[in-house]
Design a protein around this motif. Sequence first.
Motif, PDB file in Angstrom:
ATOM      1  N   VAL A   1       0.834  -1.205   0.000  1.00 44.45           N
ATOM      2  CA  VAL A   1       0.000   0.000   0.000  1.00 44.45           C
ATOM      3  C   VAL A   1       0.869   1.256   0.000  1.00 44.45           C
ATOM      4  O   VAL A   1       0.572   2.238  -0.696  1.00 44.45           O
ATOM      5  N   LEU A   2       1.952   1.236   0.752  1.00 45.34           N
ATOM      6  CA  LEU A   2       2.844   2.393   0.791  1.00 45.34           C
ATOM      7  C   LEU A   2       3.499   2.634  -0.570  1.00 45.34           C
ATOM      8  O   LEU A   2       3.662   3.786  -1.000  1.00 45.34           O
ATOM      9  N   ILE A   3       3.867   1.555  -1.251  1.00 40.51           N
ATOM     10  CA  ILE A   3       4.463   1.704  -2.583  1.00 40.51           C
ATOM     11  C   ILE A   3       3.446   2.297  -3.554  1.00 40.51           C
ATOM     12  O   ILE A   3       3.775   3.173  -4.368  1.00 40.51           O
ATOM     13  N   VAL A   4       2.206   1.830  -3.477  1.00 44.07           N
ATOM     14  CA  VAL A   4       1.151   2.397  -4.323  1.00 44.07           C
ATOM     15  C   VAL A   4       0.995   3.890  -4.039  1.00 44.07           C
ATOM     16  O   VAL A   4       0.829   4.708  -4.958  1.00 44.07           O
ATOM     17  N   SER A   5       1.075   4.265  -2.771  1.00 47.31           N
ATOM     18  CA  SER A   5       0.966   5.681  -2.408  1.00 47.31           C
ATOM     19  C   SER A   5       2.113   6.495  -3.000  1.00 47.31           C
ATOM     20  O   SER A   5       1.916   7.630  -3.461  1.00 47.31           O
ATOM     21  N   VAL A   6       3.307   5.911  -2.998  1.00 43.71           N
ATOM     22  CA  VAL A   6       4.460   6.597  -3.593  1.00 43.71           C
ATOM     23  C   VAL A   6       4.246   6.799  -5.091  1.00 43.71           C
ATOM     24  O   VAL A   6       4.517   7.875  -5.641  1.00 43.71           O
ATOM     25  N   VAL A   7       3.734   5.759  -5.752  1.00 45.83           N
ATOM     26  CA  VAL A   7       3.482   5.847  -7.194  1.00 45.83           C
ATOM     27  C   VAL A   7       2.426   6.912  -7.492  1.00 45.83           C
ATOM     28  O   VAL A   7       2.580   7.728  -8.414  1.00 45.83           O
ATOM     29  N   VAL A   8       1.356   6.916  -6.710  1.00 43.25           N
ATOM     30  CA  VAL A   8       0.301   7.920  -6.902  1.00 43.25           C
ATOM     31  C   VAL A   8       0.871   9.324  -6.716  1.00 43.25           C
ATOM     32  O   VAL A   8       0.598  10.236  -7.510  1.00 43.25           O
ATOM     33  N   GLY A   9       1.671   9.496  -5.676  1.00 44.30           N
ATOM     34  CA  GLY A   9       2.281  10.796  -5.439  1.00 44.30           C
ATOM     35  C   GLY A   9       3.159  11.236  -6.594  1.00 44.30           C
ATOM     36  O   GLY A   9       3.142  12.403  -7.003  1.00 44.30           O
ATOM     37  N   ARG A  10       3.918  10.288  -7.131  1.00 42.46           N
ATOM     38  CA  ARG A  10       4.783  10.623  -8.272  1.00 42.46           C
ATOM     39  C   ARG A  10       3.951  11.035  -9.477  1.00 42.46           C
ATOM     40  O   ARG A  10       4.280  11.997 -10.178  1.00 42.46           O
ATOM     41  N   ARG A  11       2.858  10.319  -9.725  1.00 40.59           N
ATOM     42  CA  ARG A  11       1.993  10.650 -10.861  1.00 40.59           C
ATOM     43  C   ARG A  11       1.376  12.045 -10.716  1.00 40.59           C
ATOM     44  O   ARG A  11       1.088  12.707 -11.716  1.00 40.59           O
ATOM     45  N   LEU A  12       1.198  12.458  -9.473  1.00 37.74           N
ATOM     46  CA  LEU A  12       0.568  13.757  -9.222  1.00 37.74           C
ATOM     47  C   LEU A  12       1.580  14.885  -9.074  1.00 37.74           C
ATOM     48  O   LEU A  12       1.202  16.009  -8.746  1.00 37.74           O
ATOM     49  N   GLY A  13       2.866  14.566  -9.284  1.00 37.27           N
ATOM     50  CA  GLY A  13       3.858  15.635  -9.309  1.00 37.27           C
ATOM     51  C   GLY A  13       4.902  15.612  -8.225  1.00 37.27           C
ATOM     52  O   GLY A  13       5.630  16.595  -8.052  1.00 37.27           O
ATOM     53  N   ALA A  14       5.022  14.517  -7.482  1.00 35.79           N
ATOM     54  CA  ALA A  14       6.048  14.438  -6.440  1.00 35.79           C
ATOM     55  C   ALA A  14       7.436  14.442  -7.065  1.00 35.79           C
ATOM     56  O   ALA A  14       7.615  14.077  -8.235  1.00 35.79           O
TER      57      ALA A  14
ATOM     58  N   ALA B   1      10.773  13.345  -8.381  1.00 34.51           N
ATOM     59  CA  ALA B   1      11.103  12.041  -8.950  1.00 34.51           C
ATOM     60  C   ALA B   1      12.160  11.307  -8.138  1.00 34.51           C
ATOM     61  O   ALA B   1      12.061  10.093  -7.914  1.00 34.51           O
ATOM     62  N   VAL B   2      13.178  12.029  -7.698  1.00 34.49           N
ATOM     63  CA  VAL B   2      14.260  11.393  -6.941  1.00 34.49           C
ATOM     64  C   VAL B   2      13.746  10.884  -5.597  1.00 34.49           C
ATOM     65  O   VAL B   2      14.043   9.764  -5.174  1.00 34.49           O
ATOM     66  N   LEU B   3      12.952  11.695  -4.911  1.00 37.12           N
ATOM     67  CA  LEU B   3      12.386  11.285  -3.627  1.00 37.12           C
ATOM     68  C   LEU B   3      11.498  10.057  -3.798  1.00 37.12           C
ATOM     69  O   LEU B   3      11.597   9.091  -3.027  1.00 37.12           O
ATOM     70  N   ALA B   4      10.636  10.074  -4.813  1.00 39.04           N
ATOM     71  CA  ALA B   4       9.730   8.951  -5.045  1.00 39.04           C
ATOM     72  C   ALA B   4      10.511   7.677  -5.342  1.00 39.04           C
ATOM     73  O   ALA B   4      10.165   6.588  -4.853  1.00 39.04           O
TER      74      ALA B   4
ATOM     75  N   TRP C   1      13.611   6.773  -4.396  1.00 40.54           N
ATOM     76  CA  TRP C   1      14.300   6.191  -3.251  1.00 40.54           C
ATOM     77  C   TRP C   1      13.327   5.701  -2.182  1.00 40.54           C
ATOM     78  O   TRP C   1      13.605   4.713  -1.484  1.00 40.54           O
ATOM     79  N   LEU C   2      12.171   6.342  -2.043  1.00 44.72           N
ATOM     80  CA  LEU C   2      11.154   5.820  -1.125  1.00 44.72           C
ATOM     81  C   LEU C   2      10.688   4.439  -1.585  1.00 44.72           C
ATOM     82  O   LEU C   2      10.574   3.503  -0.781  1.00 44.72           O
ATOM     83  N   ALA C   3      10.411   4.320  -2.872  1.00 46.38           N
ATOM     84  CA  ALA C   3       9.977   3.028  -3.403  1.00 46.38           C
ATOM     85  C   ALA C   3      11.084   1.990  -3.274  1.00 46.38           C
ATOM     86  O   ALA C   3      10.823   0.813  -2.985  1.00 46.38           O
ATOM     87  N   TYR C   4      12.321   2.419  -3.467  1.00 44.70           N
ATOM     88  CA  TYR C   4      13.450   1.487  -3.384  1.00 44.70           C
ATOM     89  C   TYR C   4      13.560   0.899  -1.977  1.00 44.70           C
ATOM     90  O   TYR C   4      13.808  -0.298  -1.802  1.00 44.70           O
ATOM     91  N   ILE C   5      13.374   1.741  -0.977  1.00 49.55           N
ATOM     92  CA  ILE C   5      13.429   1.263   0.407  1.00 49.55           C
ATOM     93  C   ILE C   5      12.274   0.306   0.692  1.00 49.55           C
ATOM     94  O   ILE C   5      12.455  -0.761   1.294  1.00 49.55           O
TER      95      ILE C   5
ATOM     96  N   MET D   1       2.810  17.316  -2.780  1.00 47.52           N
ATOM     97  CA  MET D   1       2.989  15.865  -2.701  1.00 47.52           C
ATOM     98  C   MET D   1       3.890  15.471  -1.533  1.00 47.52           C
ATOM     99  O   MET D   1       3.752  14.378  -0.979  1.00 47.52           O
ATOM    100  N   LEU D   2       4.795  16.357  -1.159  1.00 48.95           N
ATOM    101  CA  LEU D   2       5.596  16.095   0.037  1.00 48.95           C
ATOM    102  C   LEU D   2       4.685  16.040   1.260  1.00 48.95           C
ATOM    103  O   LEU D   2       4.845  15.184   2.140  1.00 48.95           O
ATOM    104  N   GLY D   3       3.709  16.944   1.294  1.00 54.59           N
ATOM    105  CA  GLY D   3       2.719  16.902   2.362  1.00 54.59           C
ATOM    106  C   GLY D   3       1.888  15.631   2.306  1.00 54.59           C
ATOM    107  O   GLY D   3       1.541  15.050   3.344  1.00 54.59           O
ATOM    108  N   PHE D   4       1.573  15.184   1.086  1.00 45.90           N
ATOM    109  CA  PHE D   4       0.823  13.938   0.915  1.00 45.90           C
ATOM    110  C   PHE D   4       1.614  12.758   1.469  1.00 45.90           C
ATOM    111  O   PHE D   4       1.071  11.905   2.188  1.00 45.90           O
ATOM    112  N   TYR D   5       2.912  12.707   1.153  1.00 38.56           N
ATOM    113  CA  TYR D   5       3.752  11.625   1.671  1.00 38.56           C
ATOM    114  C   TYR D   5       3.816  11.671   3.198  1.00 38.56           C
ATOM    115  O   TYR D   5       3.808  10.630   3.869  1.00 38.56           O
ATOM    116  N   ALA D   6       3.886  12.880   3.748  1.00 34.95           N
ATOM    117  CA  ALA D   6       3.915  13.015   5.206  1.00 34.95           C
ATOM    118  C   ALA D   6       2.616  12.493   5.816  1.00 34.95           C
ATOM    119  O   ALA D   6       2.624  11.817   6.855  1.00 34.95           O
TER     120      ALA D   6
END
Length: 415
Positions: free
Chosen positions: A181-194, A196-199, A201-205, A278-283
């Motif tokens: 679910v967290l990975i899906v959230s990262v992908v959604v955030g990236r699609r909405l403009g998060a 790219a580098v942050l998204a 490495w979050l997914a990588y972890i 999107m940073l706020g979304f990830y938070a």
Amino acid sequence: MSETTDAAAGAARRMLSKVPEVTVWFWVIKILCTTVGETFADWIDTSLGIGLTGTALLFTVVLAAVLGWQLRLSRYVPFVYWLTVVVVSVTGTLYTDILTDRLDVPLAVSTSVFAVLLAVVFGIWYARERTLSIHSIVTLPREMFYWLAVLVTFALGTAAGDWTLQLTGWGPGASVLLPAVLIVSVVVGRRLGANAVLAFWLAYILTRPLGANLGDWFASPTGEHGLGLGTAVTSVVFLLAISAVVAYLTFSRSDVIADPQQRPEPEGVANPVRERIMLGFYALVAVVAAGVLVWASGRPHALTSDEPTAGPATTAMGPGRAAAHFPATEVAKFRAITQDTVSKVQAGQQAAATTRIKDLETLWDRDQDTLQPMDRTGWEVLDHKIDIALKALRTKSPDAATETQALTDLLTALG
């Protein structure tokens, strides 16, 4: 003349990109490598009898050799790159296990330490190179930073994943859901403009605990809500899948990054406002995930009163009878792990004991197909006692006396 020479020297130091393009195949094979890497490490640790420290030293040497091979290449080669990822995943996992099992560092502490260490690696990397993009891995220093970051992400993912399981007591199937679910959230955030580098490495972890939990789900017995394939079959299946994907990527070259100087301009331009949103979304996602963990840790996942009790065969067997028909070398491994767990419980090292008993569970599940046909009754007796020991150590509020009794009963049954 000097400027021309410097420019030529700089160009000579640049290489074609040494890492693959981030496609769906990248994430598929990353998860597969994570699972196989951990399973292989467990096999080395439990089968060769060289111990956790010996296994870590062995893989450190292997890592140095494989990484040296990767660094000597001037371009991305799928086989070498993904072999390096597998070895890095194993080594990072082993380093975390040493902190927990040998140095008795709580998982909460190791998770925090690795998170800070990763931030330091990224900070130094960015201060020196002014970029963290994987599309910029065209010099040796950047590649060294990249692999160091990868190593730390595997260690961090291992610690965070184990800490989550320790807090929640979730089974193999349920444990897959949170990182997914967290990975899906990262992908959604990236699609909405998060960013790219942050998204990335979050997914990588997060793919580290996802891959490990997925492997546990495949390998765990059906009685423990797993698929019952066992570690051997699971390893073979995932290894074949890795080989197939690597072969496809080798021949198709679909994940080769073009020369950065010839790459077309990106279609989209980073939007600072969207990145902040999107940073706020990830938070927010992180806060929700923390809330789920707090909620799950507060729910009872202890041994309940209606837990099945031992049958007549269990109580009738004398010391060592249950293991009498099993290979002495395997029984000795079971005893060594159990005795080590007892020592950790009695020393008050609960986190280390909980992690150590996992080695017994892994080895027992791996040997099920071999041992069960030899003596089904004996296997069921030992399986029941191992289950009791596992539940005693994994309860939310462990009791040292209960744990010691369960482990002592298991040692008695092993003979």
